[in-house]
Motif scaffolding. Structure first.
Motif, PDB file in Angstrom:
ATOM      1  N   LYS A  19       0.807  -1.214   0.072  1.00 29.91           N
ATOM      2  CA  LYS A  19      -0.025  -0.055  -0.035  1.00 29.91           C
ATOM      3  C   LYS A  19       0.757   1.279   0.104  1.00 29.91           C
ATOM      4  CE  LYS A  19      -4.504   0.852   1.844  1.00 29.91           C
ATOM      5  NZ  LYS A  19      -5.415   0.211   2.923  1.00 29.91           N
ATOM      6  N   GLN A  20       2.018   1.176   0.939  1.00 28.58           N
ATOM      7  CA  GLN A  20       2.862   2.148   0.896  1.00 28.58           C
ATOM      8  C   GLN A  20       3.586   2.577  -0.401  1.00 28.58           C
ATOM      9  OE1 GLN A  20       2.864   2.700   4.619  1.00 28.58           O
ATOM     10  NE2 GLN A  20       3.151   4.983   3.655  1.00 28.58           N
ATOM     11  N   LEU A  21       4.080   1.350  -0.977  1.00 28.72           N
ATOM     12  CA  LEU A  21       4.788   1.602  -2.327  1.00 28.72           C
ATOM     13  C   LEU A  21       3.730   2.444  -3.361  1.00 28.72           C
ATOM     14  CD1 LEU A  21       6.466  -1.662  -2.911  1.00 28.72           C
ATOM     15  CD2 LEU A  21       7.543   0.561  -2.862  1.00 28.72           C
ATOM     16  N   ILE A  22       2.536   1.783  -3.469  1.00 27.83           N
ATOM     17  CA  ILE A  22       1.473   2.320  -4.235  1.00 27.83           C
ATOM     18  C   ILE A  22       1.395   3.768  -4.092  1.00 27.83           C
ATOM     19  CG2 ILE A  22      -0.795   1.926  -5.273  1.00 27.83           C
ATOM     20  CD1 ILE A  22      -0.691  -0.994  -4.480  1.00 27.83           C
ATOM     21  N   LYS A  23       0.862   4.290  -2.833  1.00 28.93           N
ATOM     22  CA  LYS A  23       0.699   5.306  -2.537  1.00 28.93           C
ATOM     23  C   LYS A  23       2.104   6.490  -2.857  1.00 28.93           C
ATOM     24  CE  LYS A  23      -2.009   6.752   1.427  1.00 28.93           C
ATOM     25  NZ  LYS A  23      -1.845   6.849   3.153  1.00 28.93           N
ATOM     26  N   GLN A  24       3.191   5.844  -2.531  1.00 27.32           N
ATOM     27  CA  GLN A  24       4.297   6.701  -2.950  1.00 27.32           C
ATOM     28  C   GLN A  24       4.608   6.911  -4.578  1.00 27.32           C
ATOM     29  OE1 GLN A  24       6.831   7.651  -0.686  1.00 27.32           O
ATOM     30  NE2 GLN A  24       7.442   9.154  -2.513  1.00 27.32           N
ATOM     31  N   ALA A  25       4.227   5.579  -5.255  1.00 26.77           N
ATOM     32  CA  ALA A  25       4.156   5.829  -6.709  1.00 26.77           C
ATOM     33  C   ALA A  25       3.313   6.768  -7.156  1.00 26.77           C
ATOM     34  CB  ALA A  25       3.893   4.374  -7.309  1.00 26.77           C
ATOM     35  N   LYS A  26       2.119   6.675  -6.649  1.00 32.33           N
ATOM     36  CA  LYS A  26       0.984   7.676  -7.198  1.00 32.33           C
ATOM     37  C   LYS A  26       1.490   9.177  -7.031  1.00 32.33           C
ATOM     38  CE  LYS A  26      -3.116   5.622  -8.187  1.00 32.33           C
ATOM     39  NZ  LYS A  26      -4.502   5.795  -8.070  1.00 32.33           N
ATOM     40  N   SER A  27       1.973   9.334  -5.719  1.00 26.70           N
ATOM     41  CA  SER A  27       2.150  10.817  -5.459  1.00 26.70           C
ATOM     42  C   SER A  27       3.274  11.222  -6.135  1.00 26.70           C
ATOM     43  CB  SER A  27       2.345  10.968  -3.930  1.00 26.70           C
ATOM     44  OG  SER A  27       3.669  10.498  -3.583  1.00 26.70           O
ATOM     45  N   ASN A  42       3.997   9.951  -9.217  1.00 29.24           N
ATOM     46  CA  ASN A  42       3.590   9.603 -10.473  1.00 29.24           C
ATOM     47  C   ASN A  42       4.639   8.786 -11.213  1.00 29.24           C
ATOM     48  OD1 ASN A  42       1.560   9.511 -12.609  1.00 29.24           O
ATOM     49  ND2 ASN A  42       2.214  11.370 -13.591  1.00 29.24           N
ATOM     50  N   ASP A  43       5.186   8.087 -10.373  1.00 30.23           N
ATOM     51  CA  ASP A  43       6.565   7.285 -11.088  1.00 30.23           C
ATOM     52  C   ASP A  43       6.264   5.785 -10.411  1.00 30.23           C
ATOM     53  OD1 ASP A  43       8.754   5.799 -11.717  1.00 30.23           O
ATOM     54  OD2 ASP A  43      10.255   6.943 -10.521  1.00 30.23           O
ATOM     55  N   PHE A  44       6.012   4.705 -11.523  1.00 30.21           N
ATOM     56  CA  PHE A  44       5.461   3.397 -10.872  1.00 30.21           C
ATOM     57  C   PHE A  44       6.635   2.495 -10.708  1.00 30.21           C
ATOM     58  CE2 PHE A  44       1.644   5.692 -11.911  1.00 30.21           C
ATOM     59  CZ  PHE A  44       0.655   5.414 -10.631  1.00 30.21           C
ATOM     60  N   SER A  45       7.618   2.960 -11.537  1.00 27.97           N
ATOM     61  CA  SER A  45       8.882   2.017 -11.489  1.00 27.97           C
ATOM     62  C   SER A  45       9.218   1.518 -10.209  1.00 27.97           C
ATOM     63  CB  SER A  45      10.081   2.787 -12.196  1.00 27.97           C
ATOM     64  OG  SER A  45      10.191   3.799 -11.406  1.00 27.97           O
ATOM     65  N   GLY A  46       8.868   2.144  -9.243  1.00 27.78           N
ATOM     66  CA  GLY A  46       9.359   1.518  -7.865  1.00 27.78           C
ATOM     67  C   GLY A  46       8.918   0.248  -7.566  1.00 27.78           C
ATOM     68  N   LEU A  47       7.507   0.336  -7.930  1.00 28.57           N
ATOM     69  CA  LEU A  47       6.798  -1.200  -7.647  1.00 28.57           C
ATOM     70  C   LEU A  47       7.568  -2.246  -8.609  1.00 28.57           C
ATOM     71  CD1 LEU A  47       3.073  -0.168  -8.465  1.00 28.57           C
ATOM     72  CD2 LEU A  47       3.777  -0.779  -6.296  1.00 28.57           C
ATOM     73  N   MET A  54      -3.109  -3.251  -9.005  1.00 28.63           N
ATOM     74  CA  MET A  54      -2.675  -2.828  -7.738  1.00 28.63           C
ATOM     75  C   MET A  54      -2.860  -1.347  -7.682  1.00 28.63           C
ATOM     76  SD  MET A  54       0.651  -5.240  -6.883  1.00 28.63           S
ATOM     77  CE  MET A  54       1.687  -3.865  -6.988  1.00 28.63           C
ATOM     78  N   VAL A  55      -2.541  -0.702  -8.807  1.00 27.82           N
ATOM     79  CA  VAL A  55      -2.674   0.776  -8.810  1.00 27.82           C
ATOM     80  C   VAL A  55      -4.184   1.277  -8.747  1.00 27.82           C
ATOM     81  CG1 VAL A  55      -2.582   3.012 -10.476  1.00 27.82           C
ATOM     82  CG2 VAL A  55      -0.318   1.223 -10.262  1.00 27.82           C
ATOM     83  N   LEU A  56      -5.075   0.618  -9.528  1.00 28.99           N
ATOM     84  CA  LEU A  56      -6.426   1.007  -9.213  1.00 28.99           C
ATOM     85  C   LEU A  56      -7.001   0.348  -8.064  1.00 28.99           C
ATOM     86  CD1 LEU A  56      -8.824   1.413 -11.568  1.00 28.99           C
ATOM     87  CD2 LEU A  56      -9.616  -0.955 -10.746  1.00 28.99           C
ATOM     88  N   MET A  57      -6.884  -0.643  -7.445  1.00 31.85           N
ATOM     89  CA  MET A  57      -7.400  -1.201  -6.209  1.00 31.85           C
ATOM     90  C   MET A  57      -6.810  -0.530  -4.953  1.00 31.85           C
ATOM     91  SD  MET A  57      -7.475  -5.194  -7.144  1.00 31.85           S
ATOM     92  CE  MET A  57      -6.835  -5.608  -5.589  1.00 31.85           C
ATOM     93  N   GLN A  58      -5.469   0.071  -5.077  1.00 33.31           N
ATOM     94  CA  GLN A  58      -4.954   0.391  -3.799  1.00 33.31           C
ATOM     95  C   GLN A  58      -5.024  -0.430  -2.675  1.00 33.31           C
ATOM     96  OE1 GLN A  58      -4.578   4.264  -3.149  1.00 33.31           O
ATOM     97  NE2 GLN A  58      -4.702   5.000  -5.101  1.00 33.31           N
ATOM     98  N   THR A  59      -4.728  -1.768  -2.933  1.00 35.21           N
ATOM     99  CA  THR A  59      -4.839  -2.923  -1.924  1.00 35.21           C
ATOM    100  C   THR A  59      -3.639  -3.067  -1.110  1.00 35.21           C
ATOM    101  OG1 THR A  59      -4.643  -4.548  -3.023  1.00 35.21           O
ATOM    102  CG2 THR A  59      -7.052  -3.632  -2.443  1.00 35.21           C
ATOM    103  N   ASP A  60      -3.693  -3.822  -0.130  1.00 31.73           N
ATOM    104  CA  ASP A  60      -2.375  -4.140   0.465  1.00 31.73           C
ATOM    105  C   ASP A  60      -1.901  -5.515  -0.117  1.00 31.73           C
ATOM    106  OD1 ASP A  60      -0.338  -3.360   2.205  1.00 31.73           O
ATOM    107  OD2 ASP A  60      -1.711  -3.458   3.962  1.00 31.73           O
TER     108      ASP A  60
END
Lengths: 175, 135
Positions: B8-16, B18-23, B81-87
């Protein structure tokens, strides 16, 4: 044109896998061969993990194992029935994932070419670890048969495992 | 191995950012095949740069069909994962692919469309292409 050279199926399958760069990286090996059936072995590697929390390998790896096993089964089945070397591209593939693979254990991909027509090869496959009755994944696939000429001399010779003059002469006649 | 990081943290970070490569950096298989992701507004486009290690047909040469499938599966997982924002990381129930042409030894791209998002299962349509004129 039939290939008259005496070739063992396990050798053919091993050489086929050996020609595929990605399969070499995965460490795929031929585990067992019987008529129309090929079983490949995929060793566990942390490089292939898809779920870092659990260490379970990625579904894509299972798909690759199954696709390769199916393709290999088709090559062997065509060779057995027609004494011809063809490589068949995958037309479609459907994989059902039944359970996650257990980490730190090899995965086996068992494929059977159950029907061969003049244009299409039909294949079914399983991926499993300890027990074939408890599969990780089940798959069906079809492959398109393309003419033996499309294989290319270099690849054909690599599959035959012959670079001696006799084989070259034979190949020369074929193409 | 990286220590467990909250998805969840990762996705939050990626969204803020706007870089999803961390995932992708947290998934060994994504690194193994070398896949990347770029975002264009809300759209994610996944990229698989040409890589000699991914070859499955030395004659053409062409990318291994299994690598294309794995690339597409991983793209769908990230998109969900990006859409659902789940853990939790979505698990694939089944995957069907039609190969329309050979995947040549060059860059490939994927876009995913979530056709249905239920409470327990989702359907995702995935397209993979190399040249933009026709899929």
């Amino acid at each position: 044109m039939p290939i008259t050279a005496q070739i063992d199926l396990p050798d053919l399958a091993t050489r086929f896998i050996g020609q595929l760069a990605h399969c070499q990286r995965l460490g795929l090996t031929v585990h067992h061969i019987e008529t129309n059936k090929v079983e490949l072995k995929l060793p566990y590697s942390t490089d292939l993990v898809g779920y870092p929390d659990t260490g379970v390998v990625h579904g894509g790896v299972i798909t690759t194992l199954i696709d390769t096993a199916c393709g290999c089964a088709v090559v062997c089945a065509i060779f057995e029935q027609f004494q011809s070397l063809e490589i068949s591209p995958t037309l479609d593939l459907r994989v059902d994932y039944m359970r996650p693979a257990e980490p730190h254990k090899p995965i086996y991909g068992l494929a059977e070419c159950y029907k061969l027509t003049s244009n299409i090869a039909f294949v079914r496959a399983l991926a499993y670890q300890d027990d074939v009755e408890q599969p990780i994944a089940h798959a069906v696939a079809t492959f398109m048969r393309i003419s033996a000429e499309m294989v290319g001399d270099e690849f054909r010779q690599a599959l035959l495992g012959q670079v001696d003059t006799q084989a070259s002469a034979k190949d020369g006649q074929q193409s | 191995m990286t220590t467990a990081v909250s998805v969840k943290q990762l996705i939050k970070q990626a969204k803020s950012d706007n870089d999803f490569s961390g995932l992708l950096q947290h998934v060994p298989y994504a690194k193994f095949i070398g896949m990347q992701v770029e975002s264009f507004g809300d759209e994610l486009v996944f990229k698989l740069p040409a890589n000699p290690n991914n070859i499955g047909n030395p004659v053409l040469p062409a990318i291994h069909g299994g690598v294309i499938a794995g690339f597409m599966e991983m793209s769908a997982i990230v998109q969900l994962m990006v859409l659902m924002q789940t853990d939790s990381v979505p698990k694939i129930v089944d995957f069907a692919i039609d190969y329309l042409r050979a995947g040549y030894h060059k860059d490939s791209f994927v876009e995913c469309k979530i056709t249905r998002q239920g409470r327990r299962v989702a359907n995702v349509n995935i397209n993979c292409w190399q040249t933009s004129d026709i899929y």
